[in-house]
Each structure stands twice: as structure tokens, then as C-alpha cells.
Write a protein that holds these residues in place. Structure first.
Motif, PDB file in Angstrom:
ATOM      1  N   ASN A  80      18.049 -33.621 -48.615  1.00 28.71           N
ATOM      2  CA  ASN A  80      17.996 -33.770 -47.162  1.00 28.71           C
ATOM      3  C   ASN A  80      17.125 -32.656 -46.571  1.00 28.71           C
ATOM      4  O   ASN A  80      16.707 -31.734 -47.266  1.00 28.71           O
ATOM      5  N   LEU A  81      16.867 -32.727 -45.269  1.00 24.22           N
ATOM      6  CA  LEU A  81      15.957 -31.790 -44.610  1.00 24.22           C
ATOM      7  C   LEU A  81      16.411 -30.343 -44.732  1.00 24.22           C
ATOM      8  O   LEU A  81      15.607 -29.457 -45.010  1.00 24.22           O
ATOM      9  N   GLU A  82      17.683 -30.063 -44.553  1.00 27.62           N
ATOM     10  CA  GLU A  82      18.162 -28.677 -44.616  1.00 27.62           C
ATOM     11  C   GLU A  82      17.977 -28.092 -46.019  1.00 27.62           C
ATOM     12  O   GLU A  82      17.542 -26.947 -46.169  1.00 27.62           O
ATOM     13  N   ASP A  83      18.305 -28.868 -47.056  1.00 26.05           N
ATOM     14  CA  ASP A  83      18.092 -28.401 -48.423  1.00 26.05           C
ATOM     15  C   ASP A  83      16.604 -28.227 -48.707  1.00 26.05           C
ATOM     16  O   ASP A  83      16.195 -27.271 -49.363  1.00 26.05           O
ATOM     17  N   TYR A  84      15.796 -29.162 -48.224  1.00 28.69           N
ATOM     18  CA  TYR A  84      14.352 -29.089 -48.382  1.00 28.69           C
ATOM     19  C   TYR A  84      13.815 -27.801 -47.778  1.00 28.69           C
ATOM     20  O   TYR A  84      13.080 -27.048 -48.409  1.00 28.69           O
ATOM     21  N   ARG A  85      14.190 -27.518 -46.542  1.00 29.42           N
ATOM     22  CA  ARG A  85      13.732 -26.313 -45.837  1.00 29.42           C
ATOM     23  C   ARG A  85      14.152 -25.062 -46.608  1.00 29.42           C
ATOM     24  O   ARG A  85      13.350 -24.138 -46.806  1.00 29.42           O
ATOM     25  N   TYR A  86      15.392 -25.015 -47.054  1.00 25.33           N
ATOM     26  CA  TYR A  86      15.918 -23.858 -47.785  1.00 25.33           C
ATOM     27  C   TYR A  86      15.129 -23.647 -49.086  1.00 25.33           C
ATOM     28  O   TYR A  86      14.681 -22.540 -49.386  1.00 25.33           O
ATOM     29  N   LEU A  87      14.929 -24.707 -49.857  1.00 22.76           N
ATOM     30  CA  LEU A  87      14.261 -24.570 -51.139  1.00 22.76           C
ATOM     31  C   LEU A  87      12.774 -24.253 -51.006  1.00 22.76           C
ATOM     32  O   LEU A  87      12.214 -23.551 -51.854  1.00 22.76           O
ATOM     33  N   LEU A  88      12.138 -24.738 -49.962  1.00 21.74           N
ATOM     34  CA  LEU A  88      10.737 -24.388 -49.751  1.00 21.74           C
ATOM     35  C   LEU A  88      10.555 -22.907 -49.550  1.00 21.74           C
ATOM     36  O   LEU A  88       9.586 -22.306 -50.012  1.00 21.74           O
ATOM     37  N   ASN A  89      11.482 -22.276 -48.872  1.00 20.09           N
ATOM     38  CA  ASN A  89      11.355 -20.864 -48.542  1.00 20.09           C
ATOM     39  C   ASN A  89      12.001 -19.940 -49.566  1.00 20.09           C
ATOM     40  O   ASN A  89      11.807 -18.730 -49.509  1.00 20.09           O
ATOM     41  N   LYS A  90      12.740 -20.476 -50.495  1.00 17.90           N
ATOM     42  CA  LYS A  90      13.399 -19.683 -51.520  1.00 17.90           C
ATOM     43  C   LYS A  90      12.358 -19.078 -52.476  1.00 17.90           C
ATOM     44  O   LYS A  90      11.398 -19.721 -52.844  1.00 17.90           O
ATOM     45  N   ASN A  91      12.576 -17.850 -52.871  1.00 17.46           N
ATOM     46  CA  ASN A  91      11.714 -17.145 -53.828  1.00 17.46           C
ATOM     47  C   ASN A  91      10.283 -16.997 -53.351  1.00 17.46           C
ATOM     48  O   ASN A  91       9.373 -16.966 -54.146  1.00 17.46           O
ATOM     49  N   ARG A  92      10.086 -16.888 -52.090  1.00 16.20           N
ATOM     50  CA  ARG A  92       8.721 -16.712 -51.580  1.00 16.20           C
ATOM     51  C   ARG A  92       8.568 -15.356 -50.990  1.00 16.20           C
ATOM     52  O   ARG A  92       9.278 -14.761 -50.357  1.00 16.20           O
TER      53      ARG A  92
ATOM     54  N   GLN B 181       9.088 -30.248 -40.673  1.00 19.56           N
ATOM     55  CA  GLN B 181       9.617 -31.600 -40.410  1.00 19.56           C
ATOM     56  C   GLN B 181       8.577 -32.659 -40.776  1.00 19.56           C
ATOM     57  O   GLN B 181       8.897 -33.659 -41.410  1.00 19.56           O
ATOM     58  N   TRP B 182       7.327 -32.428 -40.388  1.00 22.02           N
ATOM     59  CA  TRP B 182       6.274 -33.392 -40.694  1.00 22.02           C
ATOM     60  C   TRP B 182       6.070 -33.503 -42.200  1.00 22.02           C
ATOM     61  O   TRP B 182       5.937 -34.601 -42.730  1.00 22.02           O
ATOM     62  N   LEU B 183       6.038 -32.382 -42.894  1.00 20.61           N
ATOM     63  CA  LEU B 183       5.905 -32.440 -44.359  1.00 20.61           C
ATOM     64  C   LEU B 183       7.064 -33.218 -44.972  1.00 20.61           C
ATOM     65  O   LEU B 183       6.861 -34.032 -45.874  1.00 20.61           O
ATOM     66  N   HIS B 184       8.247 -32.948 -44.483  1.00 21.24           N
ATOM     67  CA  HIS B 184       9.426 -33.657 -44.976  1.00 21.24           C
ATOM     68  C   HIS B 184       9.255 -35.165 -44.773  1.00 21.24           C
ATOM     69  O   HIS B 184       9.497 -35.961 -45.691  1.00 21.24           O
ATOM     70  N   ASP B 185       8.826 -35.570 -43.592  1.00 19.29           N
ATOM     71  CA  ASP B 185       8.609 -36.990 -43.299  1.00 19.29           C
ATOM     72  C   ASP B 185       7.556 -37.588 -44.236  1.00 19.29           C
ATOM     73  O   ASP B 185       7.724 -38.711 -44.743  1.00 19.29           O
ATOM     74  N   LEU B 186       6.481 -36.852 -44.460  1.00 22.36           N
ATOM     75  CA  LEU B 186       5.422 -37.352 -45.339  1.00 22.36           C
ATOM     76  C   LEU B 186       5.926 -37.542 -46.760  1.00 22.36           C
ATOM     77  O   LEU B 186       5.624 -38.549 -47.408  1.00 22.36           O
ATOM     78  N   PHE B 187       6.707 -36.590 -47.236  1.00 17.82           N
ATOM     79  CA  PHE B 187       7.249 -36.726 -48.579  1.00 17.82           C
ATOM     80  C   PHE B 187       8.262 -37.865 -48.678  1.00 17.82           C
ATOM     81  O   PHE B 187       8.356 -38.523 -49.706  1.00 17.82           O
ATOM     82  N   LYS B 188       9.001 -38.119 -47.615  1.00 21.60           N
ATOM     83  CA  LYS B 188       9.946 -39.239 -47.626  1.00 21.60           C
ATOM     84  C   LYS B 188       9.216 -40.565 -47.817  1.00 21.60           C
ATOM     85  O   LYS B 188       9.668 -41.418 -48.578  1.00 21.60           O
ATOM     86  N   ILE B 189       8.080 -40.736 -47.157  1.00 21.39           N
ATOM     87  CA  ILE B 189       7.344 -41.997 -47.311  1.00 21.39           C
ATOM     88  C   ILE B 189       6.696 -42.077 -48.685  1.00 21.39           C
ATOM     89  O   ILE B 189       6.686 -43.130 -49.310  1.00 21.39           O
ATOM     90  N   VAL B 190       6.185 -40.975 -49.194  1.00 24.77           N
ATOM     91  CA  VAL B 190       5.574 -40.984 -50.519  1.00 24.77           C
ATOM     92  C   VAL B 190       6.613 -41.322 -51.588  1.00 24.77           C
ATOM     93  O   VAL B 190       6.367 -42.127 -52.489  1.00 24.77           O
ATOM     94  N   PHE B 191       7.791 -40.737 -51.481  1.00 23.52           N
ATOM     95  CA  PHE B 191       8.809 -40.952 -52.501  1.00 23.52           C
ATOM     96  C   PHE B 191       9.720 -42.143 -52.204  1.00 23.52           C
ATOM     97  O   PHE B 191      10.717 -42.342 -52.897  1.00 23.52           O
TER      98      PHE B 191
END
Length: 141
Positions: A129-141, A76-86
Motif C-alpha cells: 500500500n502507499l504508506e508501506d511504499y513511502r516508508y520503503l522508498l526512504n528506508k536506508n537512504r 503519490q504519482w510514482l505510486h499511481d504509475l507503478f500500480k498501473i504498470v503492475f
């Protein structure tokens, strides 16, 4: 340190720490109008008082990174940080360096921090969005 801050809840301290991290990122490449709007949103979401908001905006470095306790919160924190950066639809090199630094401060080792930041950059170019972000971060790992 004020007397009242001695009795501050852990959640409140983490929220201030998280907000200060977000402010640091926003300041790293010059505060833009889009980022100011996002900061106001995060102020509300994280329940930051007006006085704390002003204090943090003046000097976010007074608030050390207090990492969250769970993996879910870290994401969640990473997501928030990326939202402000982008918020301005681009990433500057100082923002990129700070993101890697904060990912490590959140508790990720260097390799995982680098992976998460690079993967997040790819993901955030699509404004997910957060759910897609979470899914894609963990995909193929």
C-alpha cells in the motif's frame, strides 16, 4: 485550445497530465483488461470527465507532464504509475523505460530517478500500500 481550457484550474490540469501519463504507460505494452479497470479507477479518483477520458485515451501525448509541486505528490504519482504498470503483475521493458523517463519529468535527477524506479520495482513485486511504499522508498537512504 478551447476557451474553457484557458480557465482550467492548476489541479485539474495536473490531474489530466497525470492521467495521460498513466494512460501512456498502460498503452506502452498493449492495453490489458486489468489496466482498463485501473484506468477507470484513476479516472474517478482524478475527477476526469468522460470527454477528457476519451480524448486522453486516444492521444495521451497531447497532455505534457505537469509535475506536482511537493515531494508528497511526486511519491503519490510514482505510486499511481507503478500500480498501473503492475496491474498485470509484470513489467515490460517499454514500461520500465517510460517509468524512468517520467520520474525525471516529475523532477527527480537521473540518479534519483533510477534509484526510485529500481527500488519501486523491488517493492511493488510485493503489492504494497502507499504508506508501506513511502516508508520503503526512504528506508536506508
Amino acid at each position: 485550445m478551447s476557451f474553457s481550457s484557458l480557465f482550467e484550474s492548476g489541479e485539474s490540469a495536473r490531474n489530466k497530465s497525470h492521467f495521460a501519463t498513466i494512460v501512456s504507460l498502460a498503452h506502452s505494452s498493449g492495453l490489458k483488461d486489468e489496466e482498463k479497470v485501473m484506468l477507470q479507477r484513476f479516472k474517478s479518483v482524478l475527477d476526469i470527465s468522460d470527454a477528457d477520458f476519451e480524448d486522453i485515451m486516444k492521444d495521451p501525448s497531447k497532455y505534457p507532464v505537469t509535475p506536482p509541486n511537493t515531494t508528497e505528490e511526486r511519491i503519490q504519482w510514482l505510486h499511481d504509475l507503478f500500480k498501473i504498470v503492475f496491474a498485470d503483475h509484470r513489467m515490460d521493458e517499454p514500461e520500465h523505460r517510460l517509468l524512468r523517463k517520467y520520474a525525471v519529468a516529475l523532477g527527480y535527477n537521473d540518479a534519483d530517478a533510477e534509484y526510485l524506479v529500481e527500488r519501486s520495482i523491488e517493492i511493488f513485486n510485493g503489492h504494497l500500500n502507499l504508506e508501506d511504499y513511502r516508508y520503503l522508498l526512504n528506508k536506508n537512504r
